[in-house]
Enzyme design. Structure first.
Site, short mmCIF file in Angstrom:
data_model
loop_
_atom_site.label_atom_id
_atom_site.label_comp_id
_atom_site.label_asym_id
_atom_site.label_seq_id
_atom_site.Cartn_x
_atom_site.Cartn_y
_atom_site.Cartn_z
N PRO A 173 22.71 80.77 -87.90
CG PRO A 173 21.42 80.82 -90.35
CD PRO A 173 21.44 80.20 -88.47
CE LYS A 189 13.97 75.02 -80.22
NZ LYS A 189 13.03 76.91 -81.36
C1 LIG Z 1 17.31 76.97 -84.47
S1 LIG Z 1 18.90 77.60 -84.74
C2 LIG Z 1 18.72 78.78 -84.05
C3 LIG Z 1 18.53 80.06 -84.87
C4 LIG Z 1 18.37 81.43 -84.99
N1 LIG Z 1 18.30 82.12 -83.82
C5 LIG Z 1 19.16 82.22 -86.36
O1 LIG Z 1 17.86 82.94 -86.54
O2 LIG Z 1 19.29 82.15 -86.97
C6 LIG Z 1 19.25 76.82 -83.21
C7 LIG Z 1 20.63 77.05 -83.09
O3 LIG Z 1 20.72 75.93 -81.56
C8 LIG Z 1 22.27 75.84 -81.94
N2 LIG Z 1 22.93 75.33 -80.35
C9 LIG Z 1 22.21 73.99 -79.56
N3 LIG Z 1 22.39 73.66 -78.67
C10 LIG Z 1 23.14 74.47 -77.98
C11 LIG Z 1 24.32 74.57 -77.30
N4 LIG Z 1 24.51 73.78 -76.16
N5 LIG Z 1 25.03 75.72 -77.13
C12 LIG Z 1 24.87 76.59 -78.54
N6 LIG Z 1 24.09 76.54 -79.44
C13 LIG Z 1 23.43 75.57 -79.59
C14 LIG Z 1 22.73 74.97 -82.61
O4 LIG Z 1 24.30 74.51 -83.42
C15 LIG Z 1 21.85 75.54 -83.64
O5 LIG Z 1 22.63 77.05 -84.78
#
Ligand SMILES: C[S@@+](CC[C@H](N)C(=O)[O-])C[C@H]1O[C@@H](n2cnc3c(N)ncnc32)[C@H](O)[C@@H]1O
Length: 362
Positions: A221, A305
């Protein structure tokens, strides 16, 4: 026996141990490990005690991924009496050496935390006594040695030292950052810590400044975007998930709902790429190398990760793949990785190229 004591996140002792053993061996320093499971403490007992001093001076701590902080032991475990603890410590320490600073430390566990009040109370008379015996010099001597007192309990302490220029400036290697209320997620602290750790303060004016363009892959978010916005940057946030309204209202954020692996910036005016996508680390590492090699960004900070098993090996493989990609195009680069305090099952990496971009047509 003389040991190097390393602090890491509890649960990562195996990785921290494997790493010090391997990297010390590159310097022809050998020893055996004693791990305190889930205590976040690793003891690397040296076969040859005389080699410890050179190692903690020569081997950069920032080349160790899993160790937050380290010191070389001066004493075995000291059993402290119920009274006159300060005198007992001073007696063992002697006054042969001088230190610039005293760090009172414990394990980063609940038991360790319960000792912090005790440590704070003891620190005052201990500092006074160390000054009196001329073991502690005036404050602000950044070149000197740091005296570490690791309290395993109220009755047991291990003393050791590290050198200020090659150790963490934070007690136990833990920076205490304040969670900003306006951030939409707690992840924000990871990027805040990453900037603090990887980018020297005196370079923030040129490398981390307002007006820069940034891209945040996997942004929703918006905890990481928040860190970029608060530094005055213009951010393109890529994520299919929703971004916090408060960030969109700043006018500094453009949100694109799309796959982070497919997005390519239109112009080569992006300075920072940050990436917190929960994706396979091999894929992320490859993507980051591509962005840097194509000049889509100047610097990148991203998370990799960690798998459930073979974490140290996997991290090495991912970083090696990036190094191989840079070497293939004969570019100079900077690549540092750290398991930061606010990281959990991931490590944070900083990368940038130090030489001109490769010519892909050649
Ligand atoms: C750990 S959360 C990120 C949190 C963010 N950094 C924050 O501080 O609010 C991981 C995010 O990566 C996004 N995500 C995962 N794979 C993705 C992709 N291939 N392209 C774009 N977004 C991706 C997910 O939708 C999720 O919102």
């Amino acid at each position: 026996m003389t040991a190097i004591v390393l602090y890491c996140r509890p649960g990562f002792e195996k990785e921290c141990g494997a790493e010090i053993q391997e990297k010390a061996s590159w310097n022809e320093v050998y020893g055996y490990l004693e791990l305190k499971k889930n205590q976040g403490i690793v003891y690397f007992h040296l076969n040859n005690a005389d080699e410890g001093d050179a190692l903690i001076k020569k081997m950069p701590l920032n080349r160790l991924i899993f160790a937050r902080q380290w010191f070389l032991t001066l004493t075995e475990k000291i059993e402290l009496p119920d009274y006159n603890r300060v005198e007992a410590i001073i007696e063992v320490l002697g006054n042969e050496w001088q230190y610039a600073e005293l760090r009172m430390e414990t394990a980063d566990t609940n038991d360790g935390k319960s000792l912090s009040k005790f440590c704070r109370k003891l620190a005052v008379p201990l500092r006074q006594a160390l000054r009196k015996s001329k073991s502690l010099t005036e404050k602000g001597d950044n070149e000197g040695a740091i005296l570490h007192a690791l309290f395993l309990s109220g009755q047991e302490v291990i003393l050791g030292y590290s050198v200020a220029h090659n150790s963490s400036p934070h007690v136990m290697g833990i920076p205490r950052l304040k969670f900003p209320n306006k951030s939409p997620s707690r992840s924000t602290l990871k990027l805040d810590e990453a900037f603090l750790y990887f980018i020297p303060r005196d370079e923030w004016d040129t490398r981390l400044t307002s007006g820069m363009n940034a891209v945040d892959l996997g942004a929703a978010p918006g905890g990481w975007t928040y860190q970029l916005v608060r530094r005055g940057m213009m951010v393109t946030a890529i994520d299919n998930g929703a971004m916090a309204e408060s960030l969109m209202e700043t006018g500094q954020v453009k949100h694109k709902m799309m796959d982070g692996f497919k997005y390519i910036p239109m112009k080569q005016n992006v300075y920072w790429l940050v990436c917190d996508m929960i994706e396979k680390p091999q894929r992320v590492a490859k993507l980051m190398a591509e962005w840097l090699l194509h000049g889509y960004c100047k610097e990148a900070i991203f998370n990799l990760k960690l798998p459930m098993k073979g974490r140290y090996q996997q991290v090495n493989n991912d970083l090696q793949a990036m190094k191989d990609a840079f070497s293939q195009y004969k570019v100079k680069y900077e690549l540092f990785a750290k398991h930061l305090y606010y990281d959990r099952e991931e490590i944070t990496v900083h990368a940038r190229l130090l030489s001109p971009l490769p010519d892909f047509d050649k």
